[in-house]
Design an enzyme around this catalytic site. Sequence first.
Site, short mmCIF file in Angstrom:
data_model
loop_
_atom_site.label_atom_id
_atom_site.label_comp_id
_atom_site.label_asym_id
_atom_site.label_seq_id
_atom_site.Cartn_x
_atom_site.Cartn_y
_atom_site.Cartn_z
N HIS A 34 0.84 -1.21 0.00
CA HIS A 34 0.00 0.00 0.00
C HIS A 34 0.87 1.25 0.00
CE1 HIS A 34 -3.56 2.47 1.06
NE2 HIS A 34 -2.66 3.21 1.69
N GLU A 35 1.82 1.28 0.93
CA GLU A 35 2.70 2.45 1.02
C GLU A 35 3.63 2.53 -0.19
OE1 GLU A 35 1.94 4.59 3.07
OE2 GLU A 35 0.67 3.39 4.37
N HIS A 38 2.00 4.57 -2.92
CA HIS A 38 2.17 6.02 -2.70
C HIS A 38 3.59 6.45 -3.07
CE1 HIS A 38 -1.67 6.39 -0.78
NE2 HIS A 38 -1.35 5.72 0.31
#
Length: 384
Positions: A34-35, A38
Amino acid sequence: MAEFFLHGFNTLTSGLIGYLVPFLFVLTIVVFFHELGHFLVARWAGVKVLTFSVGFGPELAGFNDRHGTRWKLSAIPLGGYVKFFGDDSEASTPSSSATLASMTAEERAGSFHHKKVGPRAAIVVAGPVANFILAIFIFAGLFTFLGKPSTTARVDGVQAGSAAEAAGFKPGDIVTAINGSTIDSFSDMQRIVGTSAGETLTFAVKRGDSIIDLRGKPELKEIKDRFGNEHRIGILGISRATSPGDVTTERVNPATALWLGVKETWFVVDRTLAYIGGIFTGREAADQVGGPLRIAQISGQVATIGLGALIHLAAVLSVSIGLLNLFPVPLLDGGHLLFYAVEAVRGRPMSERAQEMGFRIGLGLVLMLMVFATYNDILHLAGS
């Protein structure tokens, strides 16, 4: 007495380790990707990334890369964050207007909050998208290397007084479609029936040489899985007697596996949204909402089945976290996207006060959800 206490302590310790290790394995994979979503889009957009953290709180271990980003593992493994240049906090709240205005041209070039709405939105949405992509590839990998198990959707028994009996099912029937969707296996039928309690379904049934249509409404009932966990699902009242050779494993090519991965990911999204909608309409009970304790328990239980099952759970959790983060709640990715949508319409960002109030409301909602989920977890663990 001392031996009894020591045995109890050892049992508790082994139980905690048995839950904790699989839980950290699953959660770390999901949070990291998820990170990473980003992070990668931020780098592509020219934003300076200060920190990439798996977990919150004090740093346990870390290093700096050649771009100056601090990669670290933190003490509280219940999430993670990427902090950009210009952020005031781990939640990507912007620094004060005075701080942002005082930046040099070079600093503004690497500042997240000086980017246009489009790049900022792309960076924010990349996290949930990465979760969906991860899930698709995990599902596809499982189908590629383990194959697709299949058991003919044959009816071997019909429970007296059940919805199946009322619908007209008979032993020997083979279900070929439900509501127009092709049924390839008994598990396909179980999945649709289990998530359609109270809904009238149309079954295409092969009986002898004929195809007939039957209409049935699965009943909502509580059942226990192999670990003793209670679930409320739709039950039709039919059974399947599995004989040697009935279960086959179909090998699929990578392209087909990828498509099956997309379908599996969409199924998790669809049923999650249906469940949430059911809570608000009264069709579903909110006591099925779980938090970290429930996830840890399930992780430990699934790990006893095998690594493949645990990786499958990681894919399901990845979809759930990606979807949750898209909800338009300030503090979550969806809340940031909501602010950016307002900014795009107005032509200027919302005021600092409005954003601050939004983040406070979002924090309150997230904390209430965590408390509620933990309360459910405790009741569930006490009941089991």
